[in-house]
Design an enzyme around this catalytic site. Structure first.
Site, mmCIF file in Angstrom:
data_model
loop_
_atom_site.group_PDB
_atom_site.id
_atom_site.type_symbol
_atom_site.label_atom_id
_atom_site.label_comp_id
_atom_site.label_asym_id
_atom_site.label_seq_id
_atom_site.Cartn_x
_atom_site.Cartn_y
_atom_site.Cartn_z
ATOM 1 N N ASN A 184 47.398 158.650 23.237
ATOM 2 C CA ASN A 184 47.011 160.222 23.654
ATOM 3 C C ASN A 184 45.949 159.962 24.574
ATOM 4 O O ASN A 184 44.645 159.877 24.131
ATOM 5 C CB ASN A 184 46.496 160.883 22.348
ATOM 6 C CG ASN A 184 46.094 162.093 22.450
ATOM 7 O OD1 ASN A 184 46.205 162.880 23.424
ATOM 8 N ND2 ASN A 184 45.354 162.753 21.509
ATOM 9 N N LYS B 4 44.276 162.616 26.067
ATOM 10 C CA LYS B 4 43.556 163.749 25.856
ATOM 11 C C LYS B 4 43.437 164.282 27.381
ATOM 12 O O LYS B 4 44.452 164.208 28.240
ATOM 13 C CB LYS B 4 42.312 163.511 25.332
ATOM 14 C CG LYS B 4 42.589 162.773 23.782
ATOM 15 C CD LYS B 4 41.340 162.514 23.078
ATOM 16 C CE LYS B 4 41.793 161.906 21.721
ATOM 17 N NZ LYS B 4 40.718 161.761 20.766
ATOM 18 N N HIS C 14 46.215 168.299 16.361
ATOM 19 C CA HIS C 14 45.116 167.541 16.468
ATOM 20 C C HIS C 14 43.833 167.956 16.157
ATOM 21 O O HIS C 14 43.765 169.298 16.294
ATOM 22 C CB HIS C 14 45.161 167.003 18.033
ATOM 23 C CG HIS C 14 44.357 165.788 18.168
ATOM 24 N ND1 HIS C 14 42.725 165.938 18.265
ATOM 25 C CD2 HIS C 14 44.788 164.458 17.988
ATOM 26 C CE1 HIS C 14 42.335 164.590 18.360
ATOM 27 N NE2 HIS C 14 43.408 163.815 18.323
ATOM 28 N N GLU D 44 41.011 168.072 17.367
ATOM 29 C CA GLU D 44 40.189 168.658 18.553
ATOM 30 C C GLU D 44 41.314 170.069 18.815
ATOM 31 O O GLU D 44 40.141 170.995 19.318
ATOM 32 C CB GLU D 44 40.559 167.805 19.615
ATOM 33 C CG GLU D 44 39.456 166.530 19.429
ATOM 34 C CD GLU D 44 40.126 165.472 20.235
ATOM 35 O OE1 GLU D 44 40.822 165.359 21.278
ATOM 36 O OE2 GLU D 44 39.460 164.189 19.994
ATOM 37 N N GLU E 194 44.277 161.083 11.059
ATOM 38 C CA GLU E 194 43.062 160.858 11.929
ATOM 39 C C GLU E 194 41.813 161.192 11.155
ATOM 40 O O GLU E 194 41.605 162.561 11.539
ATOM 41 C CB GLU E 194 43.475 161.451 13.328
ATOM 42 C CG GLU E 194 44.450 161.021 14.169
ATOM 43 C CD GLU E 194 44.435 161.042 15.455
ATOM 44 O OE1 GLU E 194 44.555 160.187 16.111
ATOM 45 O OE2 GLU E 194 44.321 162.239 16.077
ATOM 46 N N GLY F 39 36.807 158.799 18.138
ATOM 47 C CA GLY F 39 35.830 158.765 19.314
ATOM 48 C C GLY F 39 34.690 158.481 19.093
ATOM 49 O O GLY F 39 33.668 158.516 19.853
ATOM 50 N N SER G 208 39.312 155.427 16.515
ATOM 51 C CA SER G 208 38.820 154.268 16.912
ATOM 52 C C SER G 208 39.513 153.006 16.673
ATOM 53 O O SER G 208 38.996 151.922 16.573
ATOM 54 C CB SER G 208 37.359 153.954 16.383
ATOM 55 O OG SER G 208 36.637 155.441 17.015
HETATM 56 P P1 13P Z 1 40.171 157.634 19.689
HETATM 57 O O1 13P Z 1 40.819 156.550 19.640
HETATM 58 O O2 13P Z 1 39.207 157.639 20.864
HETATM 59 O O3 13P Z 1 38.861 157.434 18.384
HETATM 60 O O4 13P Z 1 40.919 158.919 19.388
HETATM 61 C C1 13P Z 1 41.679 158.940 18.500
HETATM 62 C C2 13P Z 1 42.615 160.109 18.625
HETATM 63 O O5 13P Z 1 42.214 161.324 18.651
HETATM 64 C C3 13P Z 1 44.107 160.104 19.167
HETATM 65 O O6 13P Z 1 44.644 161.022 18.771
#
Ligand code: 13P
Length: 251
Positions: free
Chosen positions: A9, A11, A96, A98, A168, A174, A214
């Site tokens: 992903n 983003k 997600h 976010e 997640e 992140g 992560s």
């Molecule tokens: P990270 O791997 O950067 O922690 O992000 C995970 C994520 O949100 C994948 O959708």
């Protein structure tokens, strides 16, 4: 046998050239017989370029990071599931954290998106996960059950077959802090249990449940070796071809 999946992903990162370099580097460094499905989820603008680069490649798929809750019409800036499925795009990420947090996406909105995706024959990568305070207060099983039972687990059995669940934990996204393999496995087993309670053993055993937060070369192998973990939804580490390849090779 459940599908093993490594999805990247991206983003809101990269530009056109960077995104093409990334995909080319990954394709050039993949072993001929890599085992998991690979899914690229670039921003909308780069989807078509990624599709072109991945054309005729076995076991590589392209996903959108989102879709509209609406079918079509006067919704400036939105991209519908119907538009997405008119390209060679097989998956869409929905729910997600976010998007839930930064764009106020409620379960109701997510249900519209899920229906749009299913009606347009897209596979849904549906995300769930708890906050740090949910975890510290011992509420994480309840939070995750609620997120799933109010959305994908309210679908008819026949519609659930194209759903992939991504666990997640928000505190791991992140942050560099990964759930331990045991923490992740515990939640994945819980998710599989509630799928079983709702739809039965066969569907529960067939549903891919992937981990995100992560995930990186240093921890992917241990995470992926857990019984109920079928792969990863990778953020930061999917933007670096060496890291992404190492994660693919962790299977
Ligand atoms: P990270 O791997 O950067 O922690 O992000 C995970 C994520 O949100 C994948 O959708």
């Amino acid at each position: 046998m459940r599908k093993k999946i490594v999805a990247g992903n991206w983003k809101m990162n990269l530009n056109k050239n960077d995104s093409e370099d990334l995909v080319n580097n990954i394709l050039n460094h993949l072993d001929d017989n890599f085992s998991p499905q690979i899914i690229f989820a670039p921003p909308y603008l780069f989807l078509n370029n990624v599709i072109e680069l991945c054309k005729n490649k076995n076991n590589i798929f392209v996903s959108s990071q989102d879709c509209s809750a609406y079918t079509d019409g006067a919704f400036t800036g939105e991209v519908s599931a119907k538009m997405i499925s008119s390209y060679d795009i097989s998956h869409v990420i929905i729910g997600h954290s976010e998007r839930r947090k930064n764009f106020n996406e409620t379960n109701d909105i997510l249900n519209h998106k899920i229906n749009q995706a299913i009606n347009n024959h897209l596979n849904v990568i549906f995300c769930c996960g708890e906050t740090l305070s949910d975890r510290n207060n011992g509420l994480y099983f309840d939070v995750i059950s609620d997120q799933l039972l109010s959305t994908v687990l309210s679908l008819d059995k026949s519609k659930f077959s194209n759903i992939i669940i991504a666990y997640e934990p928000i505190w791991a996204i992140g942050t560099g802090v990964t759930a331990t393999a045991d923490q992740a496995q515990e939640v994945h087993a819980h998710i599989r249990r509630i799928i079983k309670d709702k739809y039965g053993d066969a569907i529960s055993n067939k549903t891919s449940i992937i981990y995100g937060g992560s995930c990186k070369p240093a921890n992917a192998k241990e995470i992926f070796s857990q019984d109920d973990i079928d792969g990863g939804l990778i953020g930061g580490a999917s933007l670096n071809y060496k890291d992404f390849i190492s994660i693919i090779k962790a299977f």
